[in-house]
Structures are given as structure tokens and as C-alpha cells.
Design a protein around this motif. Structure first.
Motif, PDB file in Angstrom:
ATOM      1  N   ALA A 147       3.522 -43.857 -24.228  1.00 32.36           N
ATOM      2  CA  ALA A 147       3.123 -43.248 -23.019  1.00 32.36           C
ATOM      3  C   ALA A 147       1.430 -43.514 -22.691  1.00 32.36           C
ATOM      4  O   ALA A 147       0.979 -44.202 -23.553  1.00 32.36           O
ATOM      5  N   ASP A 148       1.029 -43.254 -21.405  1.00 36.50           N
ATOM      6  CA  ASP A 148      -0.306 -43.607 -21.240  1.00 36.50           C
ATOM      7  C   ASP A 148      -1.137 -43.063 -21.959  1.00 36.50           C
ATOM      8  O   ASP A 148      -0.975 -41.433 -22.499  1.00 36.50           O
ATOM      9  N   PRO A 149      -2.188 -43.437 -22.782  1.00 33.77           N
ATOM     10  CA  PRO A 149      -3.054 -42.903 -23.368  1.00 33.77           C
ATOM     11  C   PRO A 149      -3.589 -41.430 -23.357  1.00 33.77           C
ATOM     12  O   PRO A 149      -3.625 -40.733 -24.117  1.00 33.77           O
ATOM     13  N   ILE A 150      -4.002 -41.392 -21.919  1.00 33.77           N
ATOM     14  CA  ILE A 150      -4.641 -40.083 -21.655  1.00 33.77           C
ATOM     15  C   ILE A 150      -3.485 -38.912 -21.652  1.00 33.77           C
ATOM     16  O   ILE A 150      -3.802 -37.831 -22.317  1.00 33.77           O
ATOM     17  N   GLN A 151      -2.127 -39.216 -21.214  1.00 33.44           N
ATOM     18  CA  GLN A 151      -1.229 -38.330 -21.259  1.00 33.44           C
ATOM     19  C   GLN A 151      -0.917 -38.294 -22.908  1.00 33.44           C
ATOM     20  O   GLN A 151      -0.371 -36.730 -23.217  1.00 33.44           O
ATOM     21  N   ARG A 152      -0.961 -39.131 -23.583  1.00 32.36           N
ATOM     22  CA  ARG A 152      -0.724 -38.648 -25.312  1.00 32.36           C
ATOM     23  C   ARG A 152      -1.701 -37.729 -25.548  1.00 32.36           C
ATOM     24  O   ARG A 152      -1.428 -36.841 -26.305  1.00 32.36           O
ATOM     25  N   GLN A 153      -3.035 -37.980 -25.503  1.00 27.51           N
ATOM     26  CA  GLN A 153      -4.126 -37.163 -25.548  1.00 27.51           C
ATOM     27  C   GLN A 153      -3.823 -35.789 -25.059  1.00 27.51           C
ATOM     28  O   GLN A 153      -4.186 -34.895 -26.068  1.00 27.51           O
ATOM     29  N   ILE A 154      -3.444 -35.365 -23.887  1.00 31.21           N
ATOM     30  CA  ILE A 154      -3.321 -34.352 -23.414  1.00 31.21           C
ATOM     31  C   ILE A 154      -2.125 -33.584 -24.129  1.00 31.21           C
ATOM     32  O   ILE A 154      -2.166 -32.479 -24.605  1.00 31.21           O
ATOM     33  N   GLY A 155      -0.888 -34.533 -24.368  1.00 34.76           N
ATOM     34  CA  GLY A 155       0.180 -33.781 -25.152  1.00 34.76           C
ATOM     35  C   GLY A 155      -0.297 -33.339 -26.383  1.00 34.76           C
ATOM     36  O   GLY A 155       0.120 -32.156 -26.929  1.00 34.76           O
ATOM     37  N   GLN A 156      -1.013 -33.925 -27.201  1.00 35.91           N
ATOM     38  CA  GLN A 156      -1.571 -33.933 -28.635  1.00 35.91           C
ATOM     39  C   GLN A 156      -2.464 -32.490 -28.557  1.00 35.91           C
ATOM     40  O   GLN A 156      -2.271 -31.784 -29.397  1.00 35.91           O
ATOM     41  N   SER A 157      -3.215 -32.505 -27.601  1.00 43.07           N
ATOM     42  CA  SER A 157      -4.270 -31.396 -27.367  1.00 43.07           C
ATOM     43  C   SER A 157      -3.610 -30.209 -27.061  1.00 43.07           C
ATOM     44  O   SER A 157      -3.596 -28.899 -27.871  1.00 43.07           O
ATOM     45  N   VAL A 158      -2.532 -30.014 -26.271  1.00 38.92           N
ATOM     46  CA  VAL A 158      -1.604 -28.934 -25.996  1.00 38.92           C
ATOM     47  C   VAL A 158      -0.921 -28.333 -27.100  1.00 38.92           C
ATOM     48  O   VAL A 158      -1.075 -27.251 -27.387  1.00 38.92           O
ATOM     49  N   LEU A 159      -0.274 -29.262 -28.177  1.00 37.89           N
ATOM     50  CA  LEU A 159       0.285 -28.753 -29.221  1.00 37.89           C
ATOM     51  C   LEU A 159      -0.594 -28.363 -30.158  1.00 37.89           C
ATOM     52  O   LEU A 159      -0.159 -27.590 -30.891  1.00 37.89           O
ATOM     53  N   ALA A 160      -1.724 -28.947 -30.350  1.00 36.63           N
ATOM     54  CA  ALA A 160      -2.545 -28.409 -31.261  1.00 36.63           C
ATOM     55  C   ALA A 160      -3.294 -26.958 -31.022  1.00 36.63           C
ATOM     56  O   ALA A 160      -3.390 -26.278 -31.868  1.00 36.63           O
ATOM     57  N   ALA A 161      -3.348 -26.903 -29.590  1.00 37.40           N
ATOM     58  CA  ALA A 161      -4.116 -25.616 -29.189  1.00 37.40           C
ATOM     59  C   ALA A 161      -2.968 -24.560 -29.439  1.00 37.40           C
ATOM     60  O   ALA A 161      -3.372 -23.515 -29.874  1.00 37.40           O
ATOM     61  N   PHE A 162      -1.691 -24.880 -29.378  1.00 33.22           N
ATOM     62  CA  PHE A 162      -0.686 -23.626 -29.339  1.00 33.22           C
ATOM     63  C   PHE A 162      -0.265 -23.631 -30.914  1.00 33.22           C
ATOM     64  O   PHE A 162       0.416 -22.469 -31.401  1.00 33.22           O
ATOM     65  N   ALA A 163      -0.503 -24.482 -31.779  1.00 34.02           N
ATOM     66  CA  ALA A 163      -0.032 -24.321 -33.004  1.00 34.02           C
ATOM     67  C   ALA A 163      -1.135 -23.879 -33.911  1.00 34.02           C
ATOM     68  O   ALA A 163      -0.889 -23.195 -35.071  1.00 34.02           O
ATOM     69  N   ALA A 164      -2.535 -23.707 -33.211  1.00 30.82           N
ATOM     70  CA  ALA A 164      -3.530 -23.182 -33.825  1.00 30.82           C
ATOM     71  C   ALA A 164      -3.516 -21.647 -34.348  1.00 30.82           C
ATOM     72  O   ALA A 164      -2.714 -20.896 -33.319  1.00 30.82           O
ATOM     73  N   GLU A 165      -3.806 -20.940 -35.093  1.00 32.64           N
ATOM     74  CA  GLU A 165      -3.988 -19.736 -35.314  1.00 32.64           C
ATOM     75  C   GLU A 165      -5.014 -19.010 -34.346  1.00 32.64           C
ATOM     76  O   GLU A 165      -5.924 -19.460 -34.356  1.00 32.64           O
ATOM     77  N   PRO A 166      -4.277 -17.782 -33.750  1.00 26.03           N
ATOM     78  CA  PRO A 166      -5.300 -17.221 -33.108  1.00 26.03           C
ATOM     79  C   PRO A 166      -6.487 -16.471 -33.708  1.00 26.03           C
ATOM     80  O   PRO A 166      -6.224 -15.939 -34.798  1.00 26.03           O
ATOM     81  N   ASP A 167      -7.660 -16.524 -32.782  1.00 28.13           N
ATOM     82  CA  ASP A 167      -8.548 -15.858 -33.323  1.00 28.13           C
ATOM     83  C   ASP A 167      -8.491 -14.272 -33.611  1.00 28.13           C
ATOM     84  O   ASP A 167      -7.958 -13.669 -32.880  1.00 28.13           O
TER      85      ASP A 167
END
Length: 148
Positions: A127-147
Motif C-alpha cells: 500500500a501507499d507508505p502514508i496509508q501503511r503508517q496510518i494503519g499501523q498508528s491506528v492499530l497501535a493506538a487501539f492496542a495500547a492500554e488505556p491510561d
């Protein structure tokens, strides 16, 4: 405005607009991929919600889906007519118990695989590198433990 591949590239000033634009592209692609299964993104979402929330009510499904209760009633009637869900207590004035049928479960699994394929196309290694980065960021954000 800069150019990319000879085409003008708009100046990005709003994360929300970028996300809405990308979400629209994902929704369009997912709808096209679900069409051969006889589904839309909305109906796929309803099947998924029904699958994970035993005894979900029409109101529950409306809240989760961000649509009106009347729209959920209409969509569920279509799903029932297609043999994908059953409402074992469908009587006026009685709370409903909506659940997937075996056919609905099989179709949901196929639709989930289609969603994986669309994700791979939109956000995977090719995929487009920017879209890959967005996808990775979204998954990382929702995988993180909530504060806490």
C-alpha cells in the motif's frame, strides 16, 4: 501546493478531513468487496454486533451502529428474510432476542476475511507508505492500554 507525479497535491490542514477521506475510500472498497456476498458495510457491522452481544436489543444495535432504531428494525427484517439472523421473541411490545443463524455465522466469517483482504490492500506492505503508517498508528493506538 506541491506536485507529485505531475499532479497538484493539496495542502493538508485538517487531520479530520484526511481521516474522513481515507475512511470513505476504505468504505467504498469494502462495500465493493462485500457486494458478492450480498452484504454492505452496515449489514456486516450489524452481523458482527449481533455475533458478539448475545441477546442484543434493537436499541443496543442502534447505539452501537450509530443509526436509528427504525433503521435497525428494517435491516434486521432483511437479515431475517435472508436467513442470517433470527428474532426468537419477535412480538409487539416484547423485548427481542436477536441472534445469528448458522448461515449468518458462515457469512460473517466470509465477510471478516474480505475485510482482512481490504485492509491488506489498503494498509499492507504494498500500500501507499502514508496509508501503511496510518494503519499501523491506528492499530497501535487501539492496542495500547488505556491510561488509568
Amino acid at each position: 501546493m506541491t506536485t507529485e507525479n505531475g499532479r497538484p497535491r493539496p495542502q493538508i490542514t485538517s487531520a479530520g478531513i484526511v481521516l474522513l477521506t481515507l475512511a470513505r475510500r476504505v468504505e467504498t472498497e469494502l462495500n465493493a468487496a462485500l457486494t458478492p456476498l450480498g452484504l454492505t458495510v452496515a449489514r456486516f457491522g450489524l452481523l458482527a454486533h449481533i455475533s458478539v452481544i448475545p441477546g442484543a436489543s434493537f436499541s443496543d444495535l442502534a447505539r452501537l451502529s450509530g443509526i436509528s432504531v427504525q433503521s435497525v428494525h428494517t435491516a434486521v427484517k432483511t437479515l431475517v428474510a435472508n436467513g442470517l439472523v433470527r428474532d426468537s421473541t419477535a412480538r409487539a411490545g416484547t423485548a427481542s432476542t436477536i441472534e445469528l443463524t448458522d448461515a449468518g455465522t458462515r457469512l460473517l466469517r466470509k465477510a471478516e476475511q474480505v475485510a482482512v483482504e481490504v485492509d491488506e490492500h489498503m494498509f499492507g506492505p504494498d500500500a501507499d507508505p502514508i496509508q501503511r503508517q496510518i494503519g499501523q498508528s491506528v492499530l497501535a493506538a487501539f492496542a495500547a492500554e488505556p491510561d488509568s
